[in-house]
Design a protein around this motif. Structure first.
Motif, PDB file in Angstrom:
ATOM      1  N   UNK A  12       0.824  -1.207   0.000  1.00  0.00           N
ATOM      2  CA  UNK A  12       0.000   0.000   0.000  1.00  0.00           C
ATOM      3  C   UNK A  12       0.860   1.260   0.000  1.00  0.00           C
ATOM      4  N   UNK A  13       1.979   1.221   0.721  1.00  0.00           N
ATOM      5  CA  UNK A  13       2.879   2.368   0.717  1.00  0.00           C
ATOM      6  C   UNK A  13       3.418   2.628  -0.685  1.00  0.00           C
ATOM      7  N   UNK A  14       3.753   1.556  -1.390  1.00  0.00           N
ATOM      8  CA  UNK A  14       4.243   1.707  -2.760  1.00  0.00           C
ATOM      9  C   UNK A  14       3.170   2.300  -3.659  1.00  0.00           C
ATOM     10  N   UNK A  15       1.947   1.786  -3.558  1.00  0.00           N
ATOM     11  CA  UNK A  15       0.851   2.292  -4.390  1.00  0.00           C
ATOM     12  C   UNK A  15       0.531   3.746  -4.056  1.00  0.00           C
ATOM     13  N   UNK A  16       0.512   4.068  -2.757  1.00  0.00           N
ATOM     14  CA  UNK A  16       0.235   5.454  -2.355  1.00  0.00           C
ATOM     15  C   UNK A  16       1.337   6.389  -2.845  1.00  0.00           C
ATOM     16  N   UNK A  17       2.583   5.920  -2.765  1.00  0.00           N
ATOM     17  CA  UNK A  17       3.695   6.737  -3.245  1.00  0.00           C
ATOM     18  C   UNK A  17       3.618   7.002  -4.734  1.00  0.00           C
ATOM     19  N   UNK A  92      -5.118  -1.142   9.828  1.00  0.00           N
ATOM     20  CA  UNK A  92      -3.917  -1.940  10.095  1.00  0.00           C
ATOM     21  C   UNK A  92      -2.852  -1.780   9.030  1.00  0.00           C
ATOM     22  N   UNK A  93      -3.255  -1.447   7.818  1.00  0.00           N
ATOM     23  CA  UNK A  93      -2.280  -1.297   6.739  1.00  0.00           C
ATOM     24  C   UNK A  93      -2.173   0.135   6.228  1.00  0.00           C
ATOM     25  N   UNK A  94      -3.285   0.840   6.140  1.00  0.00           N
ATOM     26  CA  UNK A  94      -3.268   2.170   5.525  1.00  0.00           C
ATOM     27  C   UNK A  94      -2.542   3.202   6.382  1.00  0.00           C
ATOM     28  N   UNK A  95      -2.761   3.188   7.696  1.00  0.00           N
ATOM     29  CA  UNK A  95      -2.107   4.167   8.563  1.00  0.00           C
ATOM     30  C   UNK A  95      -0.592   3.948   8.601  1.00  0.00           C
ATOM     31  N   UNK A  96      -0.104   2.710   8.820  1.00  0.00           N
ATOM     32  CA  UNK A  96       1.354   2.512   8.745  1.00  0.00           C
ATOM     33  C   UNK A  96       1.928   2.839   7.371  1.00  0.00           C
ATOM     34  N   UNK A  97       1.181   2.537   6.312  1.00  0.00           N
ATOM     35  CA  UNK A  97       1.657   2.857   4.966  1.00  0.00           C
ATOM     36  C   UNK A  97       1.800   4.363   4.778  1.00  0.00           C
ATOM     37  N   UNK A  98       0.846   5.130   5.309  1.00  0.00           N
ATOM     38  CA  UNK A  98       0.925   6.591   5.222  1.00  0.00           C
ATOM     39  C   UNK A  98       2.143   7.117   5.966  1.00  0.00           C
ATOM     40  N   UNK A 100       4.850   5.530   6.538  1.00  0.00           N
ATOM     41  CA  UNK A 100       6.057   5.057   5.867  1.00  0.00           C
ATOM     42  C   UNK A 100       6.378   5.864   4.616  1.00  0.00           C
ATOM     43  N   UNK A 101       5.353   6.252   3.870  1.00  0.00           N
ATOM     44  CA  UNK A 101       5.583   6.915   2.590  1.00  0.00           C
ATOM     45  C   UNK A 101       5.869   8.406   2.745  1.00  0.00           C
ATOM     46  N   UNK A 102       5.459   9.007   3.855  1.00  0.00           N
ATOM     47  CA  UNK A 102       5.631  10.454   4.042  1.00  0.00           C
ATOM     48  C   UNK A 102       7.077  10.926   3.924  1.00  0.00           C
ATOM     49  N   UNK A 103       8.061  10.280   4.584  1.00  0.00           N
ATOM     50  CA  UNK A 103       9.445  10.766   4.447  1.00  0.00           C
ATOM     51  C   UNK A 103       9.968  10.686   3.017  1.00  0.00           C
ATOM     52  N   UNK A 104       9.565   9.656   2.286  1.00  0.00           N
ATOM     53  CA  UNK A 104      10.013   9.538   0.901  1.00  0.00           C
ATOM     54  C   UNK A 104       9.431  10.649   0.039  1.00  0.00           C
ATOM     55  N   UNK A 140      19.853  14.952  13.300  1.00  0.00           N
ATOM     56  CA  UNK A 140      18.740  14.741  14.225  1.00  0.00           C
ATOM     57  C   UNK A 140      17.570  15.679  13.909  1.00  0.00           C
ATOM     58  N   UNK A 141      17.866  16.881  13.425  1.00  0.00           N
ATOM     59  CA  UNK A 141      16.799  17.809  13.045  1.00  0.00           C
ATOM     60  C   UNK A 141      16.061  17.308  11.812  1.00  0.00           C
ATOM     61  N   UNK A 142      16.825  16.755  10.866  1.00  0.00           N
ATOM     62  CA  UNK A 142      16.221  16.211   9.658  1.00  0.00           C
ATOM     63  C   UNK A 142      15.340  15.009   9.980  1.00  0.00           C
ATOM     64  N   UNK A 143      15.837  14.131  10.842  1.00  0.00           N
ATOM     65  CA  UNK A 143      15.062  12.957  11.240  1.00  0.00           C
ATOM     66  C   UNK A 143      13.795  13.366  11.978  1.00  0.00           C
ATOM     67  N   UNK A 144      13.898  14.399  12.806  1.00  0.00           N
ATOM     68  CA  UNK A 144      12.729  14.879  13.537  1.00  0.00           C
ATOM     69  C   UNK A 144      11.664  15.409  12.583  1.00  0.00           C
ATOM     70  N   UNK A 145      12.107  16.071  11.536  1.00  0.00           N
ATOM     71  CA  UNK A 145      11.155  16.560  10.530  1.00  0.00           C
ATOM     72  C   UNK A 145      10.463  15.407   9.826  1.00  0.00           C
ATOM     73  N   UNK A 146      11.215  14.360   9.501  1.00  0.00           N
ATOM     74  CA  UNK A 146      10.611  13.177   8.877  1.00  0.00           C
ATOM     75  C   UNK A 146       9.600  12.508   9.810  1.00  0.00           C
ATOM     76  N   UNK A 147       9.940  12.424  11.090  1.00  0.00           N
ATOM     77  CA  UNK A 147       9.031  11.805  12.056  1.00  0.00           C
ATOM     78  C   UNK A 147       7.743  12.613  12.165  1.00  0.00           C
ATOM     79  N   UNK A 148       7.879  13.930  12.232  1.00  0.00           N
ATOM     80  CA  UNK A 148       6.685  14.773  12.316  1.00  0.00           C
ATOM     81  C   UNK A 148       5.841  14.652  11.056  1.00  0.00           C
ATOM     82  N   UNK A 149       6.491  14.606   9.905  1.00  0.00           N
ATOM     83  CA  UNK A 149       5.759  14.462   8.654  1.00  0.00           C
ATOM     84  C   UNK A 149       4.989  13.148   8.634  1.00  0.00           C
ATOM     85  N   UNK A 150       5.626  12.073   9.071  1.00  0.00           N
ATOM     86  CA  UNK A 150       4.960  10.771   9.134  1.00  0.00           C
ATOM     87  C   UNK A 150       3.796  10.799  10.117  1.00  0.00           C
TER      88      UNK A 150
END
Length: 206
Positions: A12-17, A92-98, A100-104, A140-150
């Protein structure tokens, strides 16, 4: 079962991406050109300041907002369809997929913005400056931004699934539900963005 769920999340992450990739690239291209042209022209900033402005705005302000809004528009009908087919089990799949795909998507947006900015900049020294400024970003700032985006992407997805379920129980037409998801989802995104601006620490440069 865990393996099947993981494979479903990745699929689902691949398809959403794939669904969101094109609009994200186009938006990054346009925003990158606009930021560089304004910073180099009317604002008259130095090359390094232009680079810092573009990267900080894309990563900390514009990027997460744009990719989440575009994803909401692109994926709202898909999330609704998943709820119609699987109910709230789609969580169970859509929320984790979202998440996961946000940082990419954020990385794609940044690359597109930087590439367009370099291609259309009137300053030859901007290419080297971009490299130096990127190298000075704190990890660490970049990773924090990715975490917030996710986190925000997952919240929008989870809310959309929950709202879709409630609307389907009321037997609302799918087109009306999708329209509500986009309209109310944008409002929720603005609230989340305001909280981010108030509470979050900006990306820092060495």
């Amino acid at each position: 079962m865990a393996r099947v769920d993981l494979l479903s999340v990745l699929r689902e992450a691949e398809l959403d991406g794939i669904r969101c990739g094109g609009p994200v690239i186009l938006a990054g291209f346009v925003i990158g050109v606009g930021l560089v042209q304004v910073a180099a022209g009317p604002l008259g900033l130095a090359s390094r300041n232009i680079c810092e402005l573009v990267i900080l705005l894309v990563l900390h302000l514009v990027g997460p907002l744009v990719i989440t809004a575009l994803a909401l528009v692109q994926l709202a009908p898909t999330w609704l369809q998943r709820v119609e087919q699987r109910g709230l089990a789609a969580w169970r799949t859509s929320v984790p997929a979202a998440a996961l795909v946000a940082p990419f998507l954020l990385v794609i947006f940044l690359i597109s913005a930087l590439t367009s900015g370099v291609l259309f900049t009137p300053r030859e020294d901007l290419v080297g400056e971009f490299g130096e400024v990127l190298a000075s970003l704190q990890l660490h700032s970049l990773l924090l931004t990715w975490v917030r985006s996710s986190f925000f992407f997952a919240i929008i997805c989870g809310w959309s699934l929950h709202h879709s379920e409630k609307c389907l129980l009321r037997r609302q037409p799918p087109a009306e539900i999708a329209s509500e998801l986009v309209g109310r989802g944008i409002v929720l995104l603005m609230v989340l963005k305001f909280a981010w601006l108030v509470l979050a620490t900006p990306i820092s440069l060495n």
